[in-house]
Motif scaffolding. Structure first.
Motif, short mmCIF file in Angstrom:
data_model
loop_
_atom_site.label_atom_id
_atom_site.label_comp_id
_atom_site.label_asym_id
_atom_site.label_seq_id
_atom_site.Cartn_x
_atom_site.Cartn_y
_atom_site.Cartn_z
N MET A 51 -12.89 -5.44 1.93
CA MET A 51 -11.53 -4.81 2.13
C MET A 51 -10.63 -4.95 1.24
SD MET A 51 -9.27 -4.50 5.74
CE MET A 51 -8.81 -6.13 5.43
N LYS A 52 -9.99 -4.00 0.46
CA LYS A 52 -9.05 -4.12 -0.25
C LYS A 52 -8.05 -4.68 0.09
CE LYS A 52 -8.42 -1.08 -3.55
NZ LYS A 52 -8.15 0.24 -4.39
N ILE A 53 -7.43 -5.50 -0.69
CA ILE A 53 -5.89 -6.42 -0.02
C ILE A 53 -4.92 -5.57 -0.87
CG2 ILE A 53 -4.64 -8.38 -0.20
CD1 ILE A 53 -7.30 -9.84 0.18
N PHE A 54 -5.02 -5.39 -2.00
CA PHE A 54 -3.78 -4.77 -2.77
C PHE A 54 -4.17 -3.10 -2.81
CE2 PHE A 54 -3.71 -9.20 -4.32
CZ PHE A 54 -2.12 -9.08 -4.74
N ARG A 55 -3.21 -2.70 -2.73
CA ARG A 55 -3.11 -1.22 -2.93
C ARG A 55 -3.26 -0.82 -4.31
NH1 ARG A 55 1.78 1.89 0.08
NH2 ARG A 55 0.55 3.80 -0.48
N TYR A 56 -3.04 -1.29 -5.35
CA TYR A 56 -3.07 -1.21 -6.81
C TYR A 56 -3.32 -2.48 -7.37
CZ TYR A 56 -0.93 3.65 -6.04
OH TYR A 56 -0.58 4.58 -5.44
N HIS A 112 9.53 0.64 -2.79
CA HIS A 112 8.95 2.30 -3.16
C HIS A 112 7.89 2.37 -2.62
CE1 HIS A 112 12.70 4.17 -4.86
NE2 HIS A 112 12.75 3.47 -5.52
N VAL A 113 6.87 1.37 -3.27
CA VAL A 113 5.41 1.57 -2.92
C VAL A 113 4.82 -0.04 -2.52
CG1 VAL A 113 3.02 2.18 -3.78
CG2 VAL A 113 5.25 3.40 -4.66
N HIS A 114 4.38 0.14 -1.32
CA HIS A 114 4.19 -1.37 -0.71
C HIS A 114 3.12 -1.74 -1.49
CE1 HIS A 114 6.37 -1.13 3.54
NE2 HIS A 114 7.17 -1.33 2.49
N THR A 115 3.07 -3.21 -1.62
CA THR A 115 2.01 -3.90 -2.57
C THR A 115 0.70 -3.99 -1.67
OG1 THR A 115 3.61 -5.10 -3.52
CG2 THR A 115 1.55 -5.99 -4.03
N PHE A 116 0.70 -4.33 -0.41
CA PHE A 116 -0.56 -4.56 0.22
C PHE A 116 -0.86 -3.47 1.31
CE2 PHE A 116 1.35 -8.78 -0.77
CZ PHE A 116 0.08 -9.36 -1.35
N HIS A 117 -2.20 -3.49 1.84
CA HIS A 117 -2.45 -2.42 2.68
C HIS A 117 -1.86 -2.88 4.27
CE1 HIS A 117 -4.93 0.18 0.77
NE2 HIS A 117 -5.38 -0.60 -0.02
N ALA A 118 -1.95 -4.14 4.08
CA ALA A 118 -1.44 -5.00 5.55
C ALA A 118 -0.15 -5.26 5.46
CB ALA A 118 -2.27 -6.10 5.63
N THR A 119 0.46 -4.92 6.88
CA THR A 119 1.91 -5.10 6.89
C THR A 119 2.56 -6.43 6.91
OG1 THR A 119 2.22 -3.00 8.16
CG2 THR A 119 3.89 -4.57 8.53
N PRO A 120 1.51 -7.24 7.56
CA PRO A 120 1.84 -9.03 7.61
C PRO A 120 2.23 -9.49 6.22
CG PRO A 120 0.54 -8.37 9.33
CD PRO A 120 0.66 -7.12 8.63
N LEU A 121 1.30 -8.95 5.23
CA LEU A 121 1.22 -9.53 3.91
C LEU A 121 2.44 -8.93 3.17
CD1 LEU A 121 -2.51 -9.25 2.93
CD2 LEU A 121 -1.19 -11.38 3.21
N ASN A 122 2.76 -7.45 3.41
CA ASN A 122 4.13 -7.01 2.90
C ASN A 122 5.41 -7.89 3.45
OD1 ASN A 122 2.97 -4.87 1.17
ND2 ASN A 122 2.44 -3.94 3.15
N ARG A 123 5.41 -8.10 4.64
CA ARG A 123 6.50 -8.60 5.29
C ARG A 123 6.54 -10.06 4.70
NH1 ARG A 123 7.92 -4.48 5.85
NH2 ARG A 123 8.08 -3.35 7.92
N ALA A 124 5.52 -10.98 4.49
CA ALA A 124 5.39 -12.05 3.78
C ALA A 124 5.91 -12.08 2.48
CB ALA A 124 4.13 -12.84 3.73
N LEU A 125 5.44 -11.10 1.52
CA LEU A 125 5.97 -10.87 0.15
C LEU A 125 7.42 -10.72 -0.02
CD1 LEU A 125 5.24 -10.72 -3.02
CD2 LEU A 125 4.65 -8.30 -2.28
#
Length: 265
Positions: A1-6, A59-72
């Motif tokens: 599963m991809k972690i990063f969107r880009y 503008h464009v979230h880094t990760f697919h998973a919300t918890p990882l975005n919140r940690a970042l």
């Protein structure tokens, strides 16, 4: 599963996470005031650049998973003083929608009498009112407001604990960089639009083509392209700029600010 969107986000996130780890190491081990002041000065330019990456992420979230975005976002807040959804409310849902209308723009550069603010006045006004304006926009967007308030309380509590446990270390490693990063962000936004009174998106932003400025800020210099497509990932901005550059006059290209102007372009 991809972690990063880009995949282009992998290196910037790795570098920012590494700096966060070094911050924690300094907080836990540094004892002398000289070392703490030196660390603050050494990393100041890099942390100022992190403000741009925080902007891109919101503008464009880094990760697919919300918890990882919140940690970042927590890491970003500890570097820049700008918390979860502060950019979204003040910038995405405020400034981007209103930047052609100075009577509404959350980053407005005009005084009430229609004159252009000076950079010191603008920086002071935006810094003092930034979170209040984000809160005002948030009342129209409760979905984002909840996360904004929750994250704000969490960051305030965490930084308060860090400063309480090790006052000098907490101040120089976390609190002072957060305040400085926030003010530098407000100062830097002045040079994106100030004085450009127009209803044409192609004429409403200054652009910076300096190589190192764009490498260190994630192509923030392609500012017209960013405003034309704010949901476009930062790595795609140069390609989109090439599609519209014929509509951008030469006077809307400028040199970067200090310290980037000292780097080879």
């Amino acid at each position: 599963m991809k972690i990063f969107r880009y995949k282009e986000d992998i290196l910037p996130v790795a570098l920012i996470a590494s700096l966060s780890a070094l911050d924690l190491l300094m907080y836990l081990t540094a004892e002398s005031l000289t070392a703490l002041i030196g660390w603050f000065l050494i990393v100041l330019t890099f942390k100022s650049c992190i403000c741009a990456w925080n902007h891109h992420h919101q503008h464009v979230h880094t990760f697919h998973a919300t918890p990882l975005n919140r940690a970042l976002e927590l890491l970003y807040a500890l570097h820049t003083g700008i918390t979860t959804n502060a950019w979204v409310l003040h910038h995405n849902l405020g400034h981007h929608l209103n930047y052609l209308d100075q009577s509404k723009d959350e980053s407005g550069w005009k005084r009430r009498d229609g004159e252009v603010m000076g950079v010191a006045e603008y920086t002071t006004v935006i810094a003092i009112t930034g979170y209040l304006r984000a809160l005002k926009v948030g009342f129209r967007h409760p979905k984002f407001l909840r996360s904004f308030l929750t994250a704000g309380l969490l960051v305030t509590l965490l930084v308060s604990i860090l400063v309480y446990l090790r006052p000098l270390q907490g101040f120089f490693v976390y609190l002072l960089p957060m305040i400085t990063g926030y003010v530098i962000t407000c100062w830097h936004t002045y040079y994106h639009h100030a004085g450009l009174d127009t209803d044409d998106h192609h004429l409403a932003s200054y652009n910076i083509m300096h190589k190192w400025y764009n490498r260190l800020t994630g192509n923030l210099g392609y500012h017209t392209a960013h405003h034309m497509k704010q949901g476009l990932h930062w790595s795609k901005l140069p390609d989109y700029h090439r599609q519209i550059e014929g509509k951008i006059p030469s006077h809307l290209y400028r040199e970067p600010c200090i310290p980037f102007k000292w780097f080879p372009g």
